[in-house]
Design an enzyme around this catalytic site. Structure first.
Site, PDB file in Angstrom:
ATOM      1  N   SER A 461      73.442 -65.830   4.999  1.00  0.00           N
ATOM      2  CA  SER A 461      74.310 -66.039   3.833  1.00  0.00           C
ATOM      3  C   SER A 461      74.675 -64.718   3.170  1.00  0.00           C
ATOM      4  CB  SER A 461      73.635 -66.965   2.828  1.00  0.00           C
ATOM      5  OG  SER A 461      72.493 -66.338   2.259  1.00  0.00           O
ATOM      6  N   ASP A 462      73.664 -63.929   2.837  1.00  0.00           N
ATOM      7  CA  ASP A 462      74.006 -62.735   2.052  1.00  0.00           C
ATOM      8  C   ASP A 462      74.582 -61.608   2.912  1.00  0.00           C
ATOM      9  OD1 ASP A 462      71.517 -62.265   3.128  1.00  0.00           O
ATOM     10  OD2 ASP A 462      70.629 -61.453   1.305  1.00  0.00           O
ATOM     11  N   CYS A 463      74.263 -61.597   4.202  1.00  0.00           N
ATOM     12  CA  CYS A 463      74.913 -60.617   5.069  1.00  0.00           C
ATOM     13  C   CYS A 463      76.394 -60.959   5.165  1.00  0.00           C
ATOM     14  CB  CYS A 463      74.264 -60.602   6.444  1.00  0.00           C
ATOM     15  SG  CYS A 463      72.523 -60.135   6.357  1.00  0.00           S
TER      16      CYS A 463
END
Ligand code: LAN
Length: 738
Positions: A461-463
């Site tokens: 998600s955060d990548c």
């Protein structure tokens, strides 16, 4: 993005080879003080570029108490960007040491030894560097930690001891003797944690009877939530937990063990203070050294393990076992093929390889595993280590781009940005994993970004959030031609779709997948040294990266068909971020050290929703929290103990440039400088003073963490975050931009 190191006796000039030896000697001499290597060999490899770079920081240093001036900061920034650019590879990514954990390399060495491939895969120079690494990271009490900065544990010590022995060290060297004494004085290697018991059992130096059961039959449980039992299915576990226990259960299910050799027979005798035959293996199942115990398991596990332990008498070799093993092997091959044999992480990489070998030593699958081992190895002046992943390429490159863009010095950074764009473009995941995804418990991937490389390919998600923001930032540059052709609208929308898909019912985002089960399942966490590994939870970092990414898209393409779902997602996510703020105003960071990291993400999330420290009490409180932690030298310095204790812990000695940058970026995001710029002036002056003449910053204490208790190196952070913080500071505080 692939990073491998090869030995070349003729590489470099004689002076450079001499320099390598000096760097190694210096590390070793100082190893109990500065326990963290500084990636000097990478810098040496880039020496020609560094010598030819355009800018350097000013030679005259900022005086104590002086408020930085814009031109001064600009010179520091130019020096920093010019230096950092030299480390960038031709394909556009920024490489770096991603070591730290001490329990990974033993798995590779034990697996290779078991397959009879140790000397074929690791040439003698590589093995010598591994030995150097182990010697360098032995603590003064003779033991080894869970990670390079940690106190000695049985997990670290017994595995490192075995690794040294397999790499050819004899049992009577001072290092081996000291380690063995450490082990014996704690009762012997039977006090190792469950993952250690697993590896020792594989090598044949610990009995499988001393291992709590890892039945592959769990993969045959029903997944559906209709039956309550479905919540226990491994398909609902955090992917890293699932993917580690998957091949472990195969090896356990067949009791896969290395053929006895004179060396393994010797090691078996060395690991215990009592004769091997006299060890009570049933008792050994739950023996854990106190140094290792981070998450003591609740009693219900003892009951469960006892039942399963008894059940093994029936299951071992049964038809049910065969069916379960076949199912497990299907999942292992799927994982291998869909990651091009990189695998999701360092633990399942080597156990999957071992499974393929036990299944068929001549198989193509096993052969395809071997070259990908090198993707996990890294060499620095402290020796050769196994990294926590096949690198942090995309993650670092995305941050580097955002830092350079936010500095406003895009002319200086133009070349680096162009190359970084190519990397970001080429590492977006453009195809799904093989169908049917649900059969393999996989989330969608198309449009996402991975942490390392496209070959690895697991979406995060955060990548995705950070890669996406970097891509959007580059697309929004008003300098046509700078980055070449941008990423297509269709691919950007695919990223939006993935990010939206990550939202959990609590409004937050977890790491690789949605939260699929409940927190109470943590009572089944059997890995005594790690906390919170069973389920993928919503985290402030992941949520914040997704919020800021979605807002950035909506700002760049207002009124698109995504605007409505984005608005709804943002409102829910903001509520989540507010809910998990701690009463003292901070956020706990789960993947970096620690409250400074979490609070940067928390504050940035609220700020991108239009709130400021002046208008929003929650943000004001976050800022007050940070300002209260600022130190006399103007910086911030947080110890990794914050992560395990969940209480803010100040570093001893100097402040840390990375913590300082995170704290400053949180304050700047919240607009705290309009309330009081002094903490920012002091923080900036600290960063400027700490910068080296080359433009680099020093490598200080370790900055990354996982599962509360294990630390991991992010060697690029010392360049990226000071650039980012100083760049924002210069623009927002000194030049008054908004
Ligand atoms: C990582 C590395 C990246 C990290 C971030 C993207 C920074 C984070 O925001 C989300 C979680 C994630 C993806 C992450 C999770 C845990 C990992 C994969 C690691 C810290 C790298 C190594 C670690 C892995 C679990 C190590 C192997 C150990 C086990 C307990 C299986």
């Amino acid at each position: 993005g692939r990073q491998t190191w090869e030995f070349d006796a003729k590489a470099g000039t004689p002076e450079q080879r001499e320099r390598v030896e000096q760097l190694r000697a210096a590390f070793t001499a100082n190893r109990h003080v500065q326990r963290h290597s500084a990636d000097e060999l990478l810098r040496l490899q880039c020496a020609d570029k560094i010598a030819a770079k355009q800018h350097a920081p000013p030679t005259e240093r900022i005086a104590e108490g002086e408020v930085p001036k814009a031109e001064q900061v600009e010179q520091h920034l130019k020096g920093a960007i010019s230096f950092y650019e030299c480390l960038q590879q031709d394909d556009g990514h920024f490489p770096g040491d991603y070591g730290g954990p001490m329990f990974l390399m033993p798995g590779m060495v034990i697996a290779l030894y078991t397959c009879g491939q140790l000397d074929k895969v690791l040439r003698k120079e590589a093995q010598a560097e591994m030995v150097r690494y182990l010697h360098n990271h032995q603590n003064s009490d003779g033991g080894f930690g869970l990670h390079i900065e940690g106190g000695s544990t049985m997990f670290g010590t017994a595995l490192s001891y075995v690794t040294l022995r397999l790499l050819g060290e004899s049992a009577d060297t001072p290092a081996a003797t000291a380690a063995r004494n450490w082990i014996h004085s704690r009762g012997g290697a039977n006090y190792i944690t469950s993952w250690g018991k697993f590896w020792l059992a594989v090598l044949g130096v610990y009995s499988w009877d001393g291992q709590n059961p890892l039945p592959p039959e769990m993969w045959l449980l029903p997944y559906s939530s209709w039956s309550g039992i479905g919540y226990l299915h491994p398909g609902r576990f955090w992917c890293h937990c699932r993917m580690v226990y998957l091949p472990m259960s195969y090896i356990y299910g067949i009791r896969g063990t290395c053929k006895e050799t004179p060396l393994t027979a010797a090691i078996r005798d060395e690991l215990y203070p009592v004769p091997y035959a006299s060890i009570d293996w049933n008792a050994a199942r739950s023996q854990i050294a106190k140094e290792d115990l981070y998450y003591p398991h609740p009693m219900i596990q003892d009951v469960l393990w006892w039942v399963l332990y008894k059940a093994e008498a029936v299951l071992l070799g049964s038809r049910l076992r065969k069916a379960a093993l076949a199912e497990v092997m299907t999942h292992i091959h799927y994982e291998d093929e869909n990651t091009r044999y990189v695998d999701i992480g360092p633990v399942n990489k080597v156990i999957n390889m071992l499974c393929c070998w036990f299944e068929d030593p001549d198989s193509l699958a096993f052969k395809k595993h071997l070259p990908r081992l090198h993707d996990y190895l890294w060499v620095a002046e402290d020796g050769m280590k196994m990294q926590g992943y096949n690198g942090s390429q995309l993650w670092d490159t995305s941050f580097a781009v955002q830092a350079m863009l936010d500095s406003g010095l895009t002319d200086v950074a133009a070349g680096a940005l162009k190359k970084a764009h190519a990397y970001i473009e080429q590492s977006q995941v453009v195809t799904e994993a093989a169908p049917p995804l649900s059969r393999y418990y996989r989330h969608i991937s198309r449009g996402a970004w991975p942490f390392s490389s496209r070959d690895h390919g697991w979406p995060i998600s955060d990548c995705t959030g950070e890669g996406f923001k970097a891509a959007l930032g580059l697309a929004a540059l008003q300098q046509p031609g700078l980055v070449g052709e941008g990423i297509s609208r269709e691919r950007l929308e695919a990223a939006v779709r993935v990010i939206l898909s990550y939202q959990n019912s609590d409004g937050g985002m977890a790491t690789y997948e949605n939260t699929r089960s409940f927190h109470w399942l943590e009572i089944l966490n059997p890995a005594e040294t790690f906390g919170d590994i069973i389920v993928d939870y919503s985290y402030v970092e992941c949520t914040s990266a997704c919020i800021t990414a979605l807002s950035a898209f909506d700002r760049l393409y207002p009124g698109s068909s995504w605007s409505k779902p984005i608005a709804a997602a943002l409102a829910k996510a903001e509520a989540f971020v507010r809910r998990i703020q701690r009463p003292d105003g901070s956020w706990y960071g789960s993947w970096g050290v620690c409250f400074t990291y979490g609070t940067w993400f928390g504050a940035t999330a609220l700020a991108c929703r239009g709130h400021t420290a002046a208008s929003d009490p929650a943000l004001h409180k976050a800022c007050s929290f940070l300002v209260g932690k600022q130190r006399l030298d103007g910086g911030w310095g947080e110890s990794y103990l914050s992560c395990q204790d969940k209480v803010y812990s100040q570093l001893e000695g100097e402040s840390h440039v990375v913590n300082t940058a995170w704290a400053m970026m949180a304050l700047l995001a919240a607009g705290y400088h309009t309330i009081d710029p002094k903490p920012l002036h002091k923080g900036a002056a600290f960063l400027m003073r700490a910068q080296q003449a080359s433009g680099d910053w020093p490598q200080q204490h370790i900055s990354g963490v996982f599962n509360r208790n294990c630390m991991i190196t992010y060697a690029n952070y010392r360049n990226i975050f000071p650039i980012w913080a100083l760049g924002l500071y210069r623009r927002l505080v000194l030049l008054g931009h908004t």
